[in-house]
Every structure is written in structure tokens, then in C-alpha cells.
Design a protein around this motif. Sequence first.
Motif, PDB file in Angstrom:
ATOM      1  N   PHE A 112     -24.698   2.342  40.382  1.00 18.91           N
ATOM      2  CA  PHE A 112     -23.803   2.983  41.333  1.00 18.91           C
ATOM      3  C   PHE A 112     -24.466   4.238  41.902  1.00 18.91           C
ATOM      4  N   GLN A 113     -24.550   4.336  43.207  1.00 22.45           N
ATOM      5  CA  GLN A 113     -25.047   5.516  43.900  1.00 22.45           C
ATOM      6  C   GLN A 113     -23.859   6.206  44.564  1.00 22.45           C
ATOM      7  N   VAL A 114     -23.746   7.513  44.379  1.00 24.43           N
ATOM      8  CA  VAL A 114     -22.647   8.268  44.974  1.00 24.43           C
ATOM      9  C   VAL A 114     -23.207   9.286  45.951  1.00 24.43           C
ATOM     10  N   GLU A 115     -22.730   9.213  47.191  1.00 26.35           N
ATOM     11  CA  GLU A 115     -23.105  10.194  48.208  1.00 26.35           C
ATOM     12  C   GLU A 115     -21.850  10.918  48.678  1.00 26.35           C
ATOM     13  N   THR A 116     -21.953  12.226  48.789  1.00 21.56           N
ATOM     14  CA  THR A 116     -20.837  13.044  49.245  1.00 21.56           C
ATOM     15  C   THR A 116     -21.227  13.766  50.527  1.00 21.56           C
ATOM     16  N   TYR A 117     -20.338  13.696  51.506  1.00 22.87           N
ATOM     17  CA  TYR A 117     -20.594  14.312  52.813  1.00 22.87           C
ATOM     18  C   TYR A 117     -19.498  15.310  53.140  1.00 22.87           C
ATOM     19  N   THR A 128     -25.777   7.428  39.432  1.00 19.66           N
ATOM     20  CA  THR A 128     -24.936   7.713  38.269  1.00 19.66           C
ATOM     21  C   THR A 128     -25.532   7.188  36.975  1.00 19.66           C
ATOM     22  N   GLY A 129     -26.494   6.266  37.072  1.00 16.02           N
ATOM     23  CA  GLY A 129     -27.025   5.645  35.873  1.00 16.02           C
ATOM     24  C   GLY A 129     -26.130   4.552  35.323  1.00 16.02           C
ATOM     25  N   ILE A 130     -25.080   4.214  36.057  1.00 14.84           N
ATOM     26  CA  ILE A 130     -24.123   3.203  35.630  1.00 14.84           C
ATOM     27  C   ILE A 130     -24.394   1.912  36.401  1.00 14.84           C
ATOM     28  N   SER A 131     -24.544   0.814  35.693  1.00 17.17           N
ATOM     29  CA  SER A 131     -24.813  -0.466  36.346  1.00 17.17           C
ATOM     30  C   SER A 131     -23.654  -0.876  37.246  1.00 17.17           C
ATOM     31  N   TYR A 132     -24.005  -1.382  38.416  1.00 15.98           N
ATOM     32  CA  TYR A 132     -23.004  -1.758  39.415  1.00 15.98           C
ATOM     33  C   TYR A 132     -22.183  -2.956  38.963  1.00 15.98           C
ATOM     34  N   ILE A 133     -20.875  -2.896  39.188  1.00 16.24           N
ATOM     35  CA  ILE A 133     -19.987  -4.039  39.019  1.00 16.24           C
ATOM     36  C   ILE A 133     -19.088  -4.113  40.244  1.00 16.24           C
ATOM     37  N   THR A 134     -18.434  -5.241  40.431  1.00 14.02           N
ATOM     38  CA  THR A 134     -17.583  -5.413  41.602  1.00 14.02           C
ATOM     39  C   THR A 134     -16.275  -4.637  41.441  1.00 14.02           C
ATOM     40  N   ASP A 135     -15.558  -4.477  42.558  1.00 18.75           N
ATOM     41  CA  ASP A 135     -14.254  -3.827  42.501  1.00 18.75           C
ATOM     42  C   ASP A 135     -13.312  -4.566  41.564  1.00 18.75           C
ATOM     43  N   ALA A 157     -14.658  11.560  31.058  1.00 25.73           N
ATOM     44  CA  ALA A 157     -14.353  10.187  31.471  1.00 25.73           C
ATOM     45  C   ALA A 157     -13.168   9.631  30.693  1.00 25.73           C
ATOM     46  N   ALA A 158     -13.153   9.872  29.389  1.00 19.85           N
ATOM     47  CA  ALA A 158     -12.045   9.384  28.570  1.00 19.85           C
ATOM     48  C   ALA A 158     -10.727  10.014  28.992  1.00 19.85           C
ATOM     49  N   CYS A 159     -10.765  11.309  29.283  1.00 17.52           N
ATOM     50  CA  CYS A 159      -9.567  12.016  29.741  1.00 17.52           C
ATOM     51  C   CYS A 159      -9.095  11.465  31.079  1.00 17.52           C
ATOM     52  N   LEU A 160     -10.038  11.265  32.005  1.00 18.60           N
ATOM     53  CA  LEU A 160      -9.687  10.722  33.321  1.00 18.60           C
ATOM     54  C   LEU A 160      -9.067   9.339  33.187  1.00 18.60           C
ATOM     55  N   ALA A 161      -9.642   8.522  32.307  1.00 24.90           N
ATOM     56  CA  ALA A 161      -9.119   7.177  32.107  1.00 24.90           C
ATOM     57  C   ALA A 161      -7.677   7.228  31.619  1.00 24.90           C
ATOM     58  N   ALA A 162      -7.401   8.154  30.700  1.00 24.27           N
ATOM     59  CA  ALA A 162      -6.050   8.267  30.160  1.00 24.27           C
ATOM     60  C   ALA A 162      -5.073   8.805  31.194  1.00 24.27           C
ATOM     61  N   VAL A 163      -5.483   9.835  31.937  1.00 26.39           N
ATOM     62  CA  VAL A 163      -4.593  10.465  32.916  1.00 26.39           C
ATOM     63  C   VAL A 163      -4.320   9.545  34.100  1.00 26.39           C
ATOM     64  N   LEU A 164      -5.363   8.871  34.571  1.00 26.24           N
ATOM     65  CA  LEU A 164      -5.242   8.048  35.769  1.00 26.24           C
ATOM     66  C   LEU A 164      -4.962   6.583  35.461  1.00 26.24           C
ATOM     67  N   GLY A 165      -5.116   6.202  34.199  1.00 20.10           N
ATOM     68  CA  GLY A 165      -4.902   4.811  33.835  1.00 20.10           C
ATOM     69  C   GLY A 165      -5.955   3.884  34.396  1.00 20.10           C
ATOM     70  N   ILE A 166      -7.216   4.333  34.368  1.00 22.00           N
ATOM     71  CA  ILE A 166      -8.322   3.553  34.939  1.00 22.00           C
ATOM     72  C   ILE A 166      -9.309   3.167  33.853  1.00 22.00           C
ATOM     73  N   ALA A 171     -13.934   5.761  35.598  1.00 17.72           N
ATOM     74  CA  ALA A 171     -13.819   7.103  35.023  1.00 17.72           C
ATOM     75  C   ALA A 171     -15.182   7.779  34.917  1.00 17.72           C
ATOM     76  N   TYR A 172     -16.202   7.028  34.503  1.00 18.47           N
ATOM     77  CA  TYR A 172     -17.539   7.608  34.377  1.00 18.47           C
ATOM     78  C   TYR A 172     -18.124   7.947  35.741  1.00 18.47           C
ATOM     79  N   ILE A 173     -17.859   7.119  36.766  1.00 20.62           N
ATOM     80  CA  ILE A 173     -18.347   7.428  38.111  1.00 20.62           C
ATOM     81  C   ILE A 173     -17.796   8.775  38.566  1.00 20.62           C
ATOM     82  N   ILE A 174     -16.489   8.974  38.390  1.00 20.40           N
ATOM     83  CA  ILE A 174     -15.872  10.238  38.801  1.00 20.40           C
ATOM     84  C   ILE A 174     -16.392  11.388  37.948  1.00 20.40           C
ATOM     85  N   ALA A 175     -16.522  11.167  36.653  1.00 23.17           N
ATOM     86  CA  ALA A 175     -16.985  12.238  35.766  1.00 23.17           C
ATOM     87  C   ALA A 175     -18.399  12.677  36.113  1.00 23.17           C
ATOM     88  N   VAL A 176     -19.288  11.706  36.347  1.00 18.60           N
ATOM     89  CA  VAL A 176     -20.675  12.035  36.690  1.00 18.60           C
ATOM     90  C   VAL A 176     -20.763  12.666  38.077  1.00 18.60           C
TER      91      VAL A 176
END
Length: 218
Positions: A112-117, A128-135, A157-166, A171-176
Amino acid sequence: MFSLNLTPAANVTAQGDSSQDIVVVTGDEAEEFVNATSHAVENGDIENIAPVSAFDLEASTVYTVGGGVTVVTVPLHGDYSIPSNITVFFDEDNTVLQTNEMLVTKNEIENFQVETYLDGSLVKSEDTGISYITDEEMLAEKPVESEIQPMGVGAVAACLAAVLGIGGTAAYIIAVACGGSCATPTPVTATICAACIGAYAVIGGGAIGGAVACFNNL
């Protein structure tokens, strides 16, 4: 606490330990701002990298963040993965203050590559170092366990997963992608954190205040 430093016309402050400052807007009021976003795109008031064909305006999330600022987060589809979005900040006169984009794609080594504009200019690009998977695979994942790591990116990531239910990947994409900017934002990195707030809205249905507080685990 973190501040979203927009233009000189607006300085938005939100409390990381409270969801009361970030309020989801629904109904006719939300529709008004989604329409304002559509008109801004048509009029060229928004500097966007993703093509308009990728915008899912009907699935937009609208919320207030204080200081008279209303935010519209539009999910992006097509070549982009969840949590890709374009997030538009409006003042009380429905004038566009700032536009943030988070574009999540698969890079050459299939991570996963993340670009912010910010207003069409690249602010951050990270593998992110996280292997890509589909939606579909990402949405099918179960939330990660909160006890995986006591502190650090894993704990966020664990906290985000619990709060957002994801699931763990989202969660790791957002955390990184958001870690440094949301934990100790500066006038530069706060713009990245603002785009990350859009990611929370797209995936988690607007549980933004609690998500921001997760970065206290860094």
C-alpha cells in the motif's frame, strides 16, 4: 490537542480526547454542503489530483470541527483503495478554505502506497510496508485485538480498529500514514492529519474524536 491550520481565515482546534468537538451533520444541512462540494468541483474551486469520475459524492460524510468550519469527506473509488478520500473544508459562507486528498494505491512492490496532497500539492508519500489487498478483503477483515502491543504503531492500529470497528489492514494504513502528523502536529503536519480525519470518516462512519485519541499510544 491538535490544531488544523488551514488558511489565515480559519484556525480549527479539536480536542483529541473528546468527540464532542467533531460532530457529524446529516439531513438537509449535509446535502447542502455536498452540493456545495459538487459546485466547487464544477467551478474549479478545488485543486484535486484524483479524477472527478472517482468521486462518490452520494457517500460523502459531512461534519463540523469547530470555529465555524464544516468539512465534507468524499470517498474515492476506481483506482484507489479504501481509505482514499478528498476532504474539503468550508467556512460559514460556504467558501472553500482547504482541500486535502489521501490517495491509497498499490505500488510497484505490491504494498500500500499512501500519498497526501494539500490543495493539489504533494505533502507526503509513503510506502506503508503493508502488502496490498482488495477493498473486499479489507472490509472482510475482523478488528485486531487491542492487546497486540502496549504502545507504538501497533497499539494505535489496535485502538483505531476498536474505535472504528475496522480490520487490521485498514487500521495499520491509517496508523502508519497518520502517526507522526496526528500525534504531534505542526503547522506543516497538521494538514496531513486533516486528510487522515477524512480517512476516519470514510471507514469508520464518523467516530473521529475517539480515533484521534488513539494516537496518544505513540
